[in-house]
Enzyme design. Structure first.
Site, PDB file in Angstrom:
ATOM      1  N   HIS A 142      14.408 -53.791 -80.111  1.00 25.81           N
ATOM      2  CA  HIS A 142      14.986 -53.084 -78.958  1.00 25.81           C
ATOM      3  C   HIS A 142      14.551 -51.607 -78.989  1.00 25.81           C
ATOM      4  CE1 HIS A 142      17.279 -56.354 -77.484  1.00 25.81           C
ATOM      5  NE2 HIS A 142      18.212 -56.345 -78.408  1.00 25.81           N
ATOM      6  N   GLY A 165      22.724 -65.587 -65.676  1.00 21.54           N
ATOM      7  CA  GLY A 165      21.274 -65.722 -65.619  1.00 21.54           C
ATOM      8  C   GLY A 165      20.720 -65.701 -64.204  1.00 21.54           C
ATOM      9  N   THR A 169      16.127 -60.899 -73.294  1.00 18.64           N
ATOM     10  CA  THR A 169      15.493 -61.014 -74.617  1.00 18.64           C
ATOM     11  C   THR A 169      15.609 -62.422 -75.195  1.00 18.64           C
ATOM     12  OG1 THR A 169      16.502 -58.835 -74.906  1.00 18.64           O
ATOM     13  CG2 THR A 169      15.311 -59.754 -76.795  1.00 18.64           C
ATOM     14  N   THR A 170      16.802 -63.002 -75.085  1.00 16.99           N
ATOM     15  CA  THR A 170      17.053 -64.324 -75.680  1.00 16.99           C
ATOM     16  C   THR A 170      16.137 -65.354 -75.031  1.00 16.99           C
ATOM     17  OG1 THR A 170      19.363 -63.605 -75.752  1.00 16.99           O
ATOM     18  CG2 THR A 170      18.914 -65.906 -76.308  1.00 16.99           C
ATOM     19  N   TRP A 171      16.003 -65.251 -73.745  1.00 17.52           N
ATOM     20  CA  TRP A 171      15.135 -66.182 -72.993  1.00 17.52           C
ATOM     21  C   TRP A 171      13.684 -65.997 -73.415  1.00 17.52           C
ATOM     22  CZ3 TRP A 171      14.539 -66.016 -66.919  1.00 17.52           C
ATOM     23  CH2 TRP A 171      14.025 -67.241 -66.470  1.00 17.52           C
ATOM     24  N   SER A 173      25.376 -57.078 -67.007  1.00 15.94           N
ATOM     25  CA  SER A 173      25.249 -58.002 -68.129  1.00 15.94           C
ATOM     26  C   SER A 173      25.764 -57.346 -69.410  1.00 15.94           C
ATOM     27  CB  SER A 173      23.781 -58.412 -68.278  1.00 15.94           C
ATOM     28  OG  SER A 173      23.629 -59.345 -69.301  1.00 15.94           O
TER      29      SER A 173
HETATM   30  P1  A3P Z   1      23.584 -62.180 -67.421  1.00 16.65           P
HETATM   31  O1  A3P Z   1      24.645 -61.543 -68.252  1.00 16.65           O
HETATM   32  O2  A3P Z   1      23.235 -61.389 -66.211  1.00 16.65           O
HETATM   33  O3  A3P Z   1      23.866 -63.594 -67.094  1.00 16.65           O
HETATM   34  P2  A3P Z   1      19.606 -60.604 -73.567  1.00 16.65           P
HETATM   35  O4  A3P Z   1      19.068 -61.894 -74.025  1.00 16.65           O
HETATM   36  O5  A3P Z   1      18.565 -59.515 -73.502  1.00 16.65           O
HETATM   37  O6  A3P Z   1      20.808 -60.215 -74.331  1.00 16.65           O
HETATM   38  O7  A3P Z   1      20.023 -60.793 -72.038  1.00 16.65           O
HETATM   39  C1  A3P Z   1      21.102 -61.601 -71.700  1.00 16.65           C
HETATM   40  C2  A3P Z   1      20.957 -61.968 -70.247  1.00 16.65           C
HETATM   41  O8  A3P Z   1      19.938 -62.970 -70.107  1.00 16.65           O
HETATM   42  C3  A3P Z   1      22.219 -62.586 -69.692  1.00 16.65           C
HETATM   43  O9  A3P Z   1      22.237 -62.217 -68.304  1.00 16.65           O
HETATM   44  C4  A3P Z   1      21.978 -64.051 -69.896  1.00 16.65           C
HETATM   45  O10 A3P Z   1      22.760 -64.903 -69.093  1.00 16.65           O
HETATM   46  C5  A3P Z   1      20.501 -64.146 -69.537  1.00 16.65           C
HETATM   47  N1  A3P Z   1      19.861 -65.328 -70.130  1.00 16.65           N
HETATM   48  C6  A3P Z   1      19.979 -65.794 -71.402  1.00 16.65           C
HETATM   49  N2  A3P Z   1      19.270 -66.915 -71.552  1.00 16.65           N
HETATM   50  C7  A3P Z   1      18.679 -67.156 -70.380  1.00 16.65           C
HETATM   51  C8  A3P Z   1      17.818 -68.190 -69.914  1.00 16.65           C
HETATM   52  N3  A3P Z   1      17.448 -69.191 -70.692  1.00 16.65           N
HETATM   53  N4  A3P Z   1      17.413 -68.139 -68.616  1.00 16.65           N
HETATM   54  C9  A3P Z   1      17.787 -67.136 -67.799  1.00 16.65           C
HETATM   55  N5  A3P Z   1      18.602 -66.132 -68.189  1.00 16.65           N
HETATM   56  C10 A3P Z   1      19.037 -66.135 -69.466  1.00 16.65           C
END
Ligand code: A3P
Length: 349
Positions: A160, A317, A99-101, A192
């Protein structure tokens, strides 16, 4: 504002100025917004099935498990609390799907004319992506949903919640809201989630507990298969309204996703932008390495009732990390449950 076929041209221009979504934190004054807790739904919520899952008290509303502290807001939102506007773009996901990405990529893409991705004062260089794109459930849960009305168009928001819990006006056939869903291999999402919860106060949470909650459909926002299928089906019947993305595909080719995203919100990259490598700049700005290194993402917390540290949103990630934590048997069992539930839908993850 520019108008194409009765719809906003996604806020490209306002009063002759190029604009995009404005970072939520820059656009609203949380403290000055009147609070109206959605107590009118307390009787509805107290009658809902309850359970403790992964350290959180949940209630089951319309077949989905939601945080008890959010439940009244979720009911308020579902019952029409949010009035959609032309040009709205809504990101949707199960937590820990990327989501953050997606927030960063969508924000940078939609705002690229007003905020060039290479600019030193880009909002993503001073704010956490969650401060740029609001999660609908939070203002609703605290009775501050008026904040969403204050947000200028084009609004870029996130949820969500499953599709069936969004206000009908946002999802019916006449809605102008464009929805971008991101899903992820559930084994990696599980790992994660487990790390994230441990990092945010549940140090003793066992992997087994998180695993079982996903397998039996009782984790937050679950059952996960129903969450994914709700969005998947609309993406098949109405691809101009719903873009369905997979975390693993973005990892493989983020530039392609950025182009898809821009096309979907009707702001395709021009030849001039392609020549200026704007796509590559957006990918770089939103990369895990870059986001993780920003001060705003190294300190601070998110959340109203439940607090999550900014840095906990950025971990490895990668795809396939589940192999470092789960046995092959656990992976196969979860895969087989998910496969069974998605069977016949055409969706594979
Ligand atoms: P991991 O815990 O497997 O590393 P959300 O944003 O939905 O909370 O998801 C978090 C997951 O997205 C984490 O996975 C995090 O590391 C990964 N993530 C966050 N920013 C990212 C980015 N810029 N590129 C790739 N993965 C990213």
């Amino acid at each position: 504002m520019a108008n194409i076929g009765g719809e906003l041209a996604d806020g490209v221009e306002r009063d002759g100025q190029l604009v995009g979504p404005i970072a939520f934190k820059d656009a609203v004054d949380v403290e000055a917004t009147p609070v109206r807790p959605p107590t009118e739904h307390s009787a509805v919520v107290s009658a809902l099935p309850a359970r403790l899952s992964n350290g959180q008290q949940l209630r089951c509303y319309q077949g989905f498990w939601v945080f008890e502290s959010w439940a009244q807001g979720v009911v308020a939102m579902h019952r029409g609390g949010l009035v959609p506007r032309a040009g709205d773009v809504l990101l949707a996901s199960l937590p820990k799907s990327g989501t953050t990405w997606l927030k960063a990529l969508a924000f940078a893409t939609m705002a690229r004319r007003a905020c060039p991705p290479a600019s030193a004062d880009h909002p993503l260089r001073r704010l956490n992506p969650h401060d740029c794109v609001p999660l609908l459930e939070r203002p609703f849960a605290t009775g501050r949903d008026a904040l969403l009305d204050e947000l200028p168009s084009p609004r870029l928001m996130c949820t969500h919640m499953p599709l069936s819990l969004l206000p009908a006006t946002m999802v019916d056939g006449n809605s102008n809201t464009k929805i971008i869903y991101i899903c992820r291999d559930q084994k990696d999402r599980l790992i994660s989630l487990w790390h994230f919860l441990k990092r945010n106060g549940l140090e003793d949470l066992s992997l087994q507990e998180v695993y079982e909650s996903i397998c039996d459909g009782t984790c937050f926002a679950g059952p996960v298969w129903d969450h994914m299928l709700g969005y998947w089906r609309v993406s098949k019947t109405d691809p101009s309204r719903l873009l369905f993305l997979k975390y693993e595909e973005i990892l493989q080719d983020p530039a392609n996703t950025v182009r898809k995203l821009a096309q979907f919100v009707r702001q395709p990259f021009s030849d001039t932008e392609e020549e200026a490598s704007i796509v590559a700049e957006i990918v770089k700005l939103c990369s895990l390495e870059n986001l993780r290194s920003q001060t705003a993402n190294r300190a601070g917390i998110q959340g109203m009732f439940i607090k999550f540290s900014h840095d906990s949103y950025f971990r490895k990630g990668v795809a396939g990390d589940w192999r470092n934590h789960m046995t092959r048997e656990m992976g196969e069992r979860l895969d087989s449950i998910i496969r069974g539930k998605l069977c016949g839908s055409g969706l594979t993850i």
